[in-house]
Scaffold this motif. Structure first.
Motif, PDB file in Angstrom:
ATOM      1  N   ASN A 156       0.812  -1.226   0.000  1.00 15.09           N
ATOM      2  CA  ASN A 156       0.000   0.000   0.000  1.00 15.09           C
ATOM      3  C   ASN A 156       0.844   1.275   0.000  1.00 15.09           C
ATOM      4  O   ASN A 156       0.491   2.273   0.616  1.00 15.09           O
ATOM      5  CB  ASN A 156      -0.967   0.016   1.195  1.00 15.09           C
ATOM      6  CG  ASN A 156      -2.077  -1.001   1.050  1.00 15.09           C
ATOM      7  OD1 ASN A 156      -2.426  -1.393  -0.063  1.00 15.09           O
ATOM      8  ND2 ASN A 156      -2.630  -1.432   2.167  1.00 15.09           N
ATOM      9  N   GLY A 157       1.955   1.215  -0.713  1.00 20.01           N
ATOM     10  CA  GLY A 157       2.806   2.394  -0.851  1.00 20.01           C
ATOM     11  C   GLY A 157       3.934   2.492   0.147  1.00 20.01           C
ATOM     12  O   GLY A 157       4.775   3.392   0.043  1.00 20.01           O
ATOM     13  N   ALA A 158       3.992   1.577   1.102  1.00 17.22           N
ATOM     14  CA  ALA A 158       5.025   1.651   2.138  1.00 17.22           C
ATOM     15  C   ALA A 158       6.382   1.140   1.664  1.00 17.22           C
ATOM     16  O   ALA A 158       7.398   1.432   2.297  1.00 17.22           O
ATOM     17  CB  ALA A 158       4.587   0.871   3.376  1.00 17.22           C
ATOM     18  N   VAL A 159       6.406   0.388   0.572  1.00 17.73           N
ATOM     19  CA  VAL A 159       7.664  -0.174   0.067  1.00 17.73           C
ATOM     20  C   VAL A 159       7.813   0.200  -1.409  1.00 17.73           C
ATOM     21  O   VAL A 159       6.994  -0.189  -2.242  1.00 17.73           O
ATOM     22  CB  VAL A 159       7.714  -1.704   0.233  1.00 17.73           C
ATOM     23  CG1 VAL A 159       9.035  -2.255  -0.299  1.00 17.73           C
ATOM     24  CG2 VAL A 159       7.521  -2.091   1.694  1.00 17.73           C
ATOM     25  N   TRP A 214      -0.048   8.727  -1.472  1.00 21.76           N
ATOM     26  CA  TRP A 214       1.137   9.421  -0.941  1.00 21.76           C
ATOM     27  C   TRP A 214       2.394   8.964  -1.673  1.00 21.76           C
ATOM     28  O   TRP A 214       3.220   9.788  -2.100  1.00 21.76           O
ATOM     29  CB  TRP A 214       1.263   9.134   0.555  1.00 21.76           C
ATOM     30  CG  TRP A 214       2.510   9.701   1.156  1.00 21.76           C
ATOM     31  CD1 TRP A 214       2.708  10.948   1.656  1.00 21.76           C
ATOM     32  CD2 TRP A 214       3.773   9.008   1.305  1.00 21.76           C
ATOM     33  NE1 TRP A 214       4.006  11.098   2.107  1.00 21.76           N
ATOM     34  CE2 TRP A 214       4.675   9.929   1.899  1.00 21.76           C
ATOM     35  CE3 TRP A 214       4.212   7.728   1.001  1.00 21.76           C
ATOM     36  CZ2 TRP A 214       5.993   9.580   2.198  1.00 21.76           C
ATOM     37  CZ3 TRP A 214       5.529   7.384   1.281  1.00 21.76           C
ATOM     38  CH2 TRP A 214       6.395   8.304   1.879  1.00 21.76           C
ATOM     39  N   ALA A 215       2.547   7.648  -1.828  1.00 24.21           N
ATOM     40  CA  ALA A 215       3.750   7.113  -2.475  1.00 24.21           C
ATOM     41  C   ALA A 215       3.817   7.516  -3.942  1.00 24.21           C
ATOM     42  O   ALA A 215       4.899   7.803  -4.473  1.00 24.21           O
ATOM     43  CB  ALA A 215       3.779   5.594  -2.336  1.00 24.21           C
ATOM     44  N   LEU A 216       2.683   7.543  -4.604  1.00 26.25           N
ATOM     45  CA  LEU A 216       2.672   7.934  -6.018  1.00 26.25           C
ATOM     46  C   LEU A 216       3.055   9.403  -6.199  1.00 26.25           C
ATOM     47  O   LEU A 216       3.714   9.760  -7.175  1.00 26.25           O
ATOM     48  CB  LEU A 216       1.288   7.664  -6.614  1.00 26.25           C
ATOM     49  CG  LEU A 216       1.010   6.191  -6.933  1.00 26.25           C
ATOM     50  CD1 LEU A 216      -0.488   5.956  -7.101  1.00 26.25           C
ATOM     51  CD2 LEU A 216       1.769   5.754  -8.187  1.00 26.25           C
ATOM     52  N   TRP A 221      -5.611  10.975  -5.999  1.00 26.57           N
ATOM     53  CA  TRP A 221      -4.349  11.564  -6.452  1.00 26.57           C
ATOM     54  C   TRP A 221      -4.314  11.773  -7.959  1.00 26.57           C
ATOM     55  O   TRP A 221      -3.776  12.786  -8.443  1.00 26.57           O
ATOM     56  CB  TRP A 221      -3.200  10.654  -6.014  1.00 26.57           C
ATOM     57  CG  TRP A 221      -1.916  10.879  -6.736  1.00 26.57           C
ATOM     58  CD1 TRP A 221      -0.957  11.813  -6.452  1.00 26.57           C
ATOM     59  CD2 TRP A 221      -1.445  10.158  -7.885  1.00 26.57           C
ATOM     60  NE1 TRP A 221       0.077  11.715  -7.351  1.00 26.57           N
ATOM     61  CE2 TRP A 221      -0.197  10.704  -8.239  1.00 26.57           C
ATOM     62  CE3 TRP A 221      -1.963   9.096  -8.640  1.00 26.57           C
ATOM     63  CZ2 TRP A 221       0.544  10.232  -9.315  1.00 26.57           C
ATOM     64  CZ3 TRP A 221      -1.238   8.627  -9.715  1.00 26.57           C
ATOM     65  CH2 TRP A 221       0.008   9.195 -10.043  1.00 26.57           C
ATOM     66  N   ALA A 222      -4.856  10.870  -8.715  1.00 27.27           N
ATOM     67  CA  ALA A 222      -4.680  10.857 -10.166  1.00 27.27           C
ATOM     68  C   ALA A 222      -5.460  11.978 -10.850  1.00 27.27           C
ATOM     69  O   ALA A 222      -6.563  12.343 -10.429  1.00 27.27           O
ATOM     70  CB  ALA A 222      -5.111   9.511 -10.735  1.00 27.27           C
ATOM     71  N   ALA A 223      -4.899  12.486 -11.938  1.00 28.65           N
ATOM     72  CA  ALA A 223      -5.636  13.449 -12.759  1.00 28.65           C
ATOM     73  C   ALA A 223      -6.875  12.795 -13.344  1.00 28.65           C
ATOM     74  O   ALA A 223      -7.918  13.428 -13.484  1.00 28.65           O
ATOM     75  CB  ALA A 223      -4.737  13.980 -13.871  1.00 28.65           C
ATOM     76  N   HIS A 224      -6.750  11.532 -13.707  1.00 28.97           N
ATOM     77  CA  HIS A 224      -7.914  10.771 -14.166  1.00 28.97           C
ATOM     78  C   HIS A 224      -7.926   9.435 -13.441  1.00 28.97           C
ATOM     79  O   HIS A 224      -6.954   8.687 -13.488  1.00 28.97           O
ATOM     80  CB  HIS A 224      -7.894  10.550 -15.672  1.00 28.97           C
ATOM     81  CG  HIS A 224      -9.184   9.985 -16.186  1.00 28.97           C
ATOM     82  ND1 HIS A 224     -10.310  10.760 -16.367  1.00 28.97           N
ATOM     83  CD2 HIS A 224      -9.531   8.727 -16.520  1.00 28.97           C
ATOM     84  CE1 HIS A 224     -11.301   9.996 -16.804  1.00 28.97           C
ATOM     85  NE2 HIS A 224     -10.850   8.765 -16.913  1.00 28.97           N
TER      86      HIS A 224
END
Length: 265
Positions: free
Chosen positions: A73-76, A195-197, A226-229
């Motif tokens: 989930n973005g932690a790694v 957050w990671a992205l 987060w994404a624009a789309h």
């Protein structure tokens, strides 16, 4: 869709329920669409709740030999070429375990040991066929930092679990519940796929307007924001569908390919 340059330059793809059905391989059509995006110069980032160990087979199946992947989930953050983490957002699981045990005495916990396997206090519904699986007590499980702590409440329901979690507040921890059944994932506070992205987008120098994300679960909500789309898979929970700019076909209908093929033949 209004994306700078007409095509997305940073594409975040969830795995289970999005790229594939758990236990089933990636379809030829989806694999071809991902390869076409990579060949066109897009950064395709597998963004998943899976561990590094269980993500590697997905990267191989997609033919991704370089670039980035975001696990747990973005932690790694994983360097795909080396297959190894370059950044790990860990936290002390002890306070979370203590607080959750007070709410759910029967809860079974599983803590990820990055690149090694799983420490768990019992057997849960998940499969840990890759890596070391070690049964430990609560004290041992809480003794080392982890990027991801899973909890499963075998005696309860998802609805009752969510009600009780309204009182769960550990300063260094965030949590997200699963789509099916009484389980949750705890991570370092503020860490999520979204957050990671954003950290990766800044690293790569991609414009915010050139980002695309496709997912289907509660752990994809920050990524979709987060994404624009943002694209949700058909069959996603209502809370997820409500966040998406678009709904594509079910994973069994190659929904990811339907989206990518607009730009990448």
């Amino acid at each position: 869709m209004a994306l700078v340059g007409g095509a997305p330059k940073l594409i975040a793809l969830d795995v289970d329920g999005t790229l594939l059905s758990t236990g089933v391989g990636i379809s030829a059509r989806v694999g071809a669409a991902v390869k076409a995006a990579v060949s066109a110069g897009a950064h395709v980032v597998v963004t998943t709740g899976r561990t590094v160990l269980t993500t590697r087979p997905v990267l191989r199946e997609l033919g991704l030999s370089e670039g980035h992947a975001l696990c747990s989930n973005g932690a790694v953050h994983v360097d795909v070429a080396r297959g190894e983490p370059v950044a790990i957002q860990s936290f002390d699981p002890g306070p979370a375990v203590l607080a959750l045990r007070a709410l759910f005495p029967e809860m079974v916990f599983a803590a990820e040991q990055v690149g090694v396997g799983i420490w768990a206090t019992g057997h849960g519904p998940g499969e840990y066929s890759i890596g070391d699986f070690r049964l430990v007590d609560h004290r041992m499980l809480s003794s080392l930092p982890t990027p991801r702590l899973n909890g499963w409440w075998p005696a309860g329901s998802a609805e009752e679990m969510l009600r009780l979690l309204e009182t769960f507040d550990v300063p260094d921890a965030s949590w997200v519940h699963g789509e099916y059944g009484p389980w949750l994932t705890v991570s370092r506070r503020g860490v999520s796929k979204g957050w990671a992205l954003e950290q990766l987008r800044l690293l790569l120098g991609v414009e915010p307007e050139s980002t695309l994300a496709i997912g289907d679960g509660f752990n994809d909500r920050e990524m979709l924001r987060w994404a624009a789309h943002s694209v949700a898979m058909a069959g996603s929970p209502e809370d997820v569908l409500a966040l998406a700019d678009e709904v594509t076909g079910h994973v069994s209908e190659d929904g990811v390919a339907t989206v990518l093929e607009r730009w990448f033949a």
